[in-house]
Design an enzyme around this catalytic site. Structure first.
Site, short mmCIF file in Angstrom:
data_model
loop_
_atom_site.label_atom_id
_atom_site.label_comp_id
_atom_site.label_asym_id
_atom_site.label_seq_id
_atom_site.Cartn_x
_atom_site.Cartn_y
_atom_site.Cartn_z
N LYS A 195 -19.72 5.17 -24.29
CA LYS A 195 -20.82 6.10 -24.55
C LYS A 195 -20.31 7.37 -25.22
O LYS A 195 -19.52 8.10 -24.64
CB LYS A 195 -21.53 6.49 -23.25
CG LYS A 195 -22.79 7.31 -23.53
CD LYS A 195 -23.37 7.97 -22.33
CE LYS A 195 -22.84 9.36 -22.09
NZ LYS A 195 -23.16 10.33 -23.15
N SER A 248 -15.52 17.49 -19.40
CA SER A 248 -15.30 18.70 -18.61
C SER A 248 -14.69 18.37 -17.26
O SER A 248 -14.88 17.28 -16.72
CB SER A 248 -16.63 19.42 -18.42
OG SER A 248 -17.52 18.58 -17.72
N GLY A 252 -15.55 15.40 -14.53
CA GLY A 252 -14.41 14.58 -14.11
C GLY A 252 -14.31 14.51 -12.59
O GLY A 252 -14.06 13.44 -12.01
N GLU A 269 -9.25 12.84 -18.76
CA GLU A 269 -8.66 13.86 -19.64
C GLU A 269 -9.66 15.00 -19.68
O GLU A 269 -10.73 14.86 -20.26
CB GLU A 269 -8.38 13.25 -21.03
CG GLU A 269 -7.34 14.03 -21.80
CD GLU A 269 -7.98 14.98 -22.78
OE1 GLU A 269 -8.13 16.17 -22.39
OE2 GLU A 269 -8.32 14.57 -23.88
N CYS A 303 -9.64 20.55 -26.25
CA CYS A 303 -9.26 20.85 -24.85
C CYS A 303 -7.85 21.40 -24.77
O CYS A 303 -7.52 22.12 -23.84
CB CYS A 303 -9.43 19.64 -23.94
SG CYS A 303 -9.50 18.10 -24.79
N GLU A 400 -11.96 27.96 -19.02
CA GLU A 400 -12.02 27.34 -20.35
C GLU A 400 -13.30 27.78 -21.06
O GLU A 400 -14.40 27.64 -20.52
CB GLU A 400 -12.01 25.81 -20.22
CG GLU A 400 -11.92 25.13 -21.56
CD GLU A 400 -11.90 23.61 -21.46
OE1 GLU A 400 -12.68 23.06 -20.66
OE2 GLU A 400 -11.12 22.98 -22.20
P1 ADP Z 1 -18.59 18.86 -22.33
O1 ADP Z 1 -18.59 20.10 -21.51
O2 ADP Z 1 -17.39 18.63 -23.15
O3 ADP Z 1 -19.90 18.55 -23.00
P2 ADP Z 1 -19.23 16.88 -20.37
O4 ADP Z 1 -18.27 16.53 -19.31
O5 ADP Z 1 -20.52 17.51 -20.00
O6 ADP Z 1 -18.34 17.73 -21.34
O7 ADP Z 1 -19.56 15.61 -21.28
C1 ADP Z 1 -18.62 14.67 -21.68
C2 ADP Z 1 -19.26 13.32 -21.64
O8 ADP Z 1 -19.59 13.00 -20.29
C3 ADP Z 1 -20.55 13.19 -22.42
O9 ADP Z 1 -20.58 11.91 -23.04
C4 ADP Z 1 -21.62 13.30 -21.33
O10 ADP Z 1 -22.83 12.66 -21.67
C5 ADP Z 1 -20.95 12.58 -20.19
N1 ADP Z 1 -21.43 12.93 -18.84
C6 ADP Z 1 -22.05 14.07 -18.45
N2 ADP Z 1 -22.34 14.03 -17.11
C7 ADP Z 1 -21.86 12.83 -16.66
C8 ADP Z 1 -21.82 12.18 -15.36
N3 ADP Z 1 -22.32 12.76 -14.28
N4 ADP Z 1 -21.24 10.96 -15.28
C9 ADP Z 1 -20.69 10.37 -16.36
N5 ADP Z 1 -20.72 10.92 -17.59
C10 ADP Z 1 -21.28 12.13 -17.76
#
Ligand code: ADP
Length: 489
Positions: A195, A248, A252, A269, A303, A400
């Site tokens: 995704k 993020s 994570g 990561e 990052c 960050e």
């Molecule tokens: P950023 O702050 O870099 O946008 P995110 O961690 O919010 O980072 O998003 C990184 C990816 O994780 C995106 O593809 C987002 O749709 C997905 N994502 C966001 N929330 C969740 C979750 N609870 N579980 C799995 N994937 C998620």
């Protein structure tokens, strides 16, 4: 006689570059993109779509399907089916041919991919053309090479694939992150449900087209679009054997919690707050260029961005003066222009977050300096920003920001700078600038960072492992190490 056109001057009184826009007429985008499941583009079960825009023009580029749990289930089923019936059984050297073919097709379509990456993500075309797309192809080439040599990579250990890999990627390197995830998974005999981030789905969908054209057996790679909920459904699906996530630290942590107690393998990561350390024996002009490359190019959307600068006291005045001068020459604007150094911030939400931190930095008492550059009227842009006299306790130093904002501190001794550099929750990367090899080796042993660049910054290569310590995550991507998370022994 035609009137001679006077050269335009920029805000600093220098001659401005004439626009050099990359042509985008040759690319084709559908109005609507479906989900790539089982080798076909299929409509989402609930029929929901969302808009994807260009952050530099705020214009809609296409509609993209939103996958729900049912769609995720279909994608995982397709991946499992392909794993059991085809991919697992295929001789490794045959698998390698498909991976190699995907690499070649990325190269053939590199211009189109670079243009779409810059349109959808906001990064300057120079970066997507010279860094993102070639590196994405190189990852596929590199891992194609490993596919039939796993027993040489891990002699005597009988490496076996895991099954279905669920992969979730962020918006800062959309195509490159897809390559980092898909290439090693395929080389090790796994199948994939990937995704992309909700703001940058288009190059992943173009990659789906390439994969379809490459003749890769149906279901080996499935690419589905959606928001965090879709990502969570992939992570929680019982038939997923491995989760690979880049994003993020907050998400994570959620992911790690949600798979606790299962036998899913995981690599994370996550965020970073890298220290870029310049000693007084460093080549100052090169260091200035490295600092700019580390935090301002790519809008700080990396990052491993060198977002904390540590300068040894003796050269601080000279270096800061040169850095400010260089910042004033940076061109902020249209990502499609080949002269642009700093493109658009990826989303309105991210721009708000960066502006919030800039306000915070001012309130915390650091001294602000911003490039004296012209700014586009439309779109999400941010001026390259310095915070001088930042201190270790400031939030702009600890957290960050993920934008073109650099917090500057000075130091006197090696011990002091190591202590300060390590005293944050993150540990993804660092940079060291010095004339002395011995100092570099001393630093690399003591800095808690997964990647340390010496007299350069933000350099990537498929053969080199990448990953973090502490809250920057665990597991390595790239190189021989990048095969391991996709194998059991
Ligand atoms: P950023 O702050 O870099 O946008 P995110 O961690 O919010 O980072 O998003 C990184 C990816 O994780 C995106 O593809 C987002 O749709 C997905 N994502 C966001 N929330 C969740 C979750 N609870 N579980 C799995 N994937 C998620």
């Amino acid at each position: 006689m035609a009137k001679k056109e006077e050269p335009k001057l920029d805000l600093m009184g220098n001659w401005a570059y004439a626009p050099a826009p990359e042509d985008s007429k040759h690319i084709h985008l559908n109005k609507k993109y479906d989900l790539f499941i089982g080798g076909k583009f299929v409509k989402p079960t609930k029929g929901k779509y969302f808009d994807t825009i260009s952050p530099s023009t705020e214009q809609k580029l296409a509609e993209v399907a939103e996958a729900d749990e049912k769609d995720v289930d279909l994608a995982v089923k397709a991946a499992r089916n392909a794993y059991d019936k085809t991919w697992k059984k295929m001789p490794a050297k045959e698998r390698a041919k498909y991976i190699f073919r995907i690499a070649r097709m990325i190269q053939e379509r590199s211009r189109e991919l670079a243009v779409i990456e810059s349109m959808n993500g906001g990064k300057p075309i120079r970066e997507s053309r010279d860094i993102d797309v070639p590196l994405a192809a190189n990852h596929f080439f590199y891992y194609a090479g490993w596919a039939d040599k796993l027993e040489y990579a891990f002699p005597g250990r009988n490496p076996q694939s895991l099954g279905v890999a669920g992969q979730i990627i962020p918006w800062n390197f959309p195509l490159l992150m897809a390559a980092w995830k898909i290439a090693p998974a395929l080389a090790t005999g796994n199948t994939v449900v990937l995704k992309p981030a909700e703001t940058t789905p288009l190059t992943a969908l173009k990659l789906a087209e390439i994969i379809q054209e490459s003749g890769l057996p149906d279901g080996v790679v499935n690419i589905i679009t959606g928001f965090g909920k879709t990502g969570a459904a992939i992570v929680n699906h019982p038939n997923v054997n491995k989760v690979a996530f880049t994003g993020s630290t907050d998400v994570g942590k959620l992911i790690q919690k949600s798979i606790a107690g299962t036998d899913k393998k995981i690599t994370l990561e996550l965020g970073g707050k890298a220290a870029n350390i310049v000693f007084d024996d460093a080549p100052i002009d090169q260091a200035v260029e490295g600092i700019v490359n580390g935090i301002f190019f790519n809008q700080g959307h990396v990052c491993c961005a060198g977002s904390r600068l540590f300068v040894q006291e003796g050269i601080a005045d000279e270096l800061i003066r040169k850095l400010k001068d260089r910042m004033d020459t940076l061109i902020v604007g249209d990502p499609m222009d080949k002269n642009t150094d700093v493109g658009a911030i990826n989303s309105k939400e991210q721009l708000d977050k960066i502006n919030h931190y800039i306000k915070l930095g001012n309130n915390e008492g650091a001294e602000i300096f911003q490039s004296n550059c012209s700014m586009p009227k439309k779109g999400y842009f941010c001026k390259p920003t310095l915070f001088l006299h930042a201190s270790q306790s400031h939030r702009i130093v600890q957290e960050e920001i993920f934008g073109p904002v650099l917090a500057v501190q000075t130091f006197r001794t090696i011990e002091e700078v190591i202590e300060k550099a390590n005293n944050i929750p993150y540990g993804l990367s660092a940079g060291v600038w010095t004339d002395k090899g011995s100092k570099i080796f001393n630093m690399t042993g003591k800095l808690r960072a997964g990647v340390i660049w010496a007299n350069t910054y933000n350099k990537f290569d498929p053969t080199s492992p990448f990953g973090g310590y502490k809250e920057s995550g665990f597991g390595r991507e790239g190189g021989l190490h990048g095969l391991m998370p996709y194998l059991k022994f």
